[in-house]
Design a protein around this motif. Sequence first.
Motif, mmCIF file in Angstrom:
data_model
loop_
_atom_site.group_PDB
_atom_site.id
_atom_site.type_symbol
_atom_site.label_atom_id
_atom_site.label_comp_id
_atom_site.label_asym_id
_atom_site.label_seq_id
_atom_site.Cartn_x
_atom_site.Cartn_y
_atom_site.Cartn_z
ATOM 1 N N GLU A 68 0.842 -1.196 0.000
ATOM 2 C CA GLU A 68 0.000 0.000 0.000
ATOM 3 C C GLU A 68 0.878 1.247 0.000
ATOM 4 O O GLU A 68 1.846 1.346 0.767
ATOM 5 N N VAL A 69 0.541 2.191 -0.867
ATOM 6 C CA VAL A 69 1.186 3.506 -0.839
ATOM 7 C C VAL A 69 0.578 4.280 0.322
ATOM 8 O O VAL A 69 -0.628 4.539 0.351
ATOM 9 N N ILE A 70 1.406 4.650 1.316
ATOM 10 C CA ILE A 70 0.878 5.279 2.534
ATOM 11 C C ILE A 70 1.345 6.724 2.693
ATOM 12 O O ILE A 70 1.024 7.361 3.695
ATOM 13 N N GLU A 71 2.091 7.231 1.726
ATOM 14 C CA GLU A 71 2.585 8.607 1.841
ATOM 15 C C GLU A 71 1.407 9.581 1.924
ATOM 16 O O GLU A 71 0.492 9.561 1.095
ATOM 17 N N GLY A 72 1.397 10.414 2.949
ATOM 18 C CA GLY A 72 0.340 11.395 3.142
ATOM 19 C C GLY A 72 -0.915 10.861 3.808
ATOM 20 O O GLY A 72 -1.855 11.616 4.051
ATOM 21 N N LYS A 73 -0.952 9.566 4.140
ATOM 22 C CA LYS A 73 -2.133 8.982 4.767
ATOM 23 C C LYS A 73 -2.028 9.034 6.285
ATOM 24 O O LYS A 73 -0.939 8.904 6.850
ATOM 25 N N ASP A 74 -3.175 9.177 6.938
ATOM 26 C CA ASP A 74 -3.239 8.943 8.373
ATOM 27 C C ASP A 74 -3.180 7.431 8.581
ATOM 28 O O ASP A 74 -3.700 6.655 7.771
ATOM 29 N N LEU A 75 -2.565 7.002 9.687
ATOM 30 C CA LEU A 75 -2.425 5.568 9.917
ATOM 31 C C LEU A 75 -3.768 4.858 10.021
ATOM 32 O O LEU A 75 -3.876 3.669 9.708
ATOM 33 N N ALA A 76 -4.802 5.572 10.435
ATOM 34 C CA ALA A 76 -6.133 4.970 10.523
ATOM 35 C C ALA A 76 -6.678 4.601 9.142
ATOM 36 O O ALA A 76 -7.600 3.789 9.037
ATOM 37 N N GLN A 77 -6.109 5.179 8.090
ATOM 38 C CA GLN A 77 -6.565 4.894 6.725
ATOM 39 C C GLN A 77 -5.834 3.718 6.087
ATOM 40 O O GLN A 77 -6.230 3.248 5.019
ATOM 41 N N VAL A 78 -4.771 3.247 6.714
ATOM 42 C CA VAL A 78 -3.982 2.154 6.137
ATOM 43 C C VAL A 78 -4.753 0.844 6.276
ATOM 44 O O VAL A 78 -5.197 0.486 7.366
ATOM 45 N N GLU A 79 -4.894 0.102 5.173
ATOM 46 C CA GLU A 79 -5.819 -1.034 5.146
ATOM 47 C C GLU A 79 -5.173 -2.403 5.022
ATOM 48 O O GLU A 79 -5.824 -3.425 5.259
ATOM 49 N N ILE A 80 -3.904 -2.491 4.631
ATOM 50 C CA ILE A 80 -3.398 -3.819 4.237
ATOM 51 C C ILE A 80 -3.259 -4.791 5.409
ATOM 52 O O ILE A 80 -3.311 -5.996 5.191
ATOM 53 N N ALA A 81 -3.104 -4.291 6.632
ATOM 54 C CA ALA A 81 -3.046 -5.227 7.761
ATOM 55 C C ALA A 81 -4.385 -5.950 7.922
ATOM 56 O O ALA A 81 -4.420 -7.154 8.206
ATOM 57 N N ARG A 82 -5.469 -5.208 7.713
ATOM 58 C CA ARG A 82 -6.793 -5.832 7.778
ATOM 59 C C ARG A 82 -6.949 -6.851 6.657
ATOM 60 O O ARG A 82 -7.483 -7.957 6.862
ATOM 61 N N LEU A 83 -6.481 -6.500 5.449
ATOM 62 C CA LEU A 83 -6.575 -7.425 4.317
ATOM 63 C C LEU A 83 -5.769 -8.693 4.581
ATOM 64 O O LEU A 83 -6.254 -9.811 4.332
ATOM 65 N N ALA A 84 -4.555 -8.532 5.093
ATOM 66 C CA ALA A 84 -3.709 -9.699 5.359
ATOM 67 C C ALA A 84 -4.328 -10.578 6.445
ATOM 68 O O ALA A 84 -4.272 -11.809 6.373
ATOM 69 N N ARG A 85 -4.905 -9.945 7.467
ATOM 70 C CA ARG A 85 -5.545 -10.698 8.559
ATOM 71 C C ARG A 85 -6.715 -11.520 8.026
ATOM 72 O O ARG A 85 -6.879 -12.702 8.356
#
Length: 232
Positions: free
Chosen positions: A69-86
């Motif tokens: 996931e490209v996370i530059e400029g994102k708030d950490l609450a918006q990062v999704e790939i950990a949920r996808l991997a889980r």
Amino acid sequence: MALQELAIVVAANNHSPAVVNLEFLKYTGIVPMDWELARNPIYTPQLVQHTFQNGITITAQPNRVIFTEVIEGKDLAQVEIARLARKYVQSLPNLEYEAVGLNPTGHVTFGGQPEAVKKYLNETLLAPGPWQNVGQSPARSTINFSYTLERNVLNLTISEAGMRNEDETVTPVILFVGNFIHRPEGSSPQELVESLCNNLDQWQTDLETYQDIINQNFLSGLGETVLLPAFA
């Protein structure tokens, strides 16, 4: 330092790329039904890849699947790939899981000055010596560190790179690529899945550790020549 990208790698002995088709991803709930592809998927015997319009890519290879996931400029609450991997691990509980890796990438600019980038690598992180001046230009350096931490191991690679801008110019940067390795604990498939999910749930802790190690041990005291955007 600007956070740039985050990748999560799930390694499993008996993993097959053929499993990771778009229908499987959506109907198991790993990927929301309304996500749209940015380009046509890739299907080969050795690699399956789906890239979505939101900057998330899922790449399946023999024995592993990679969520990027490209996370530059994102708030950490918006990062999704950990949920996808889980969700992926929970959807395939009988795979022989070996490890999960969390790989953050960040970069630092030195006011767009190539000489400052080389000086940082060759004079700040390394002791100056004649070996740096062999040939027609200063040597390019890549430095690897391995840290044994309380919960896991962090491998950190520091190197010189170029970041392409929208106007096609290239800004010289120092690239920091991290790799946290977690081994699941347990003897049954259920225990291994629970252990992997527990590690995935703590992804923000790993990311904060990565940031702290770099900021406190590699970037502190460098002064105003280094541009340090605030973390999201």
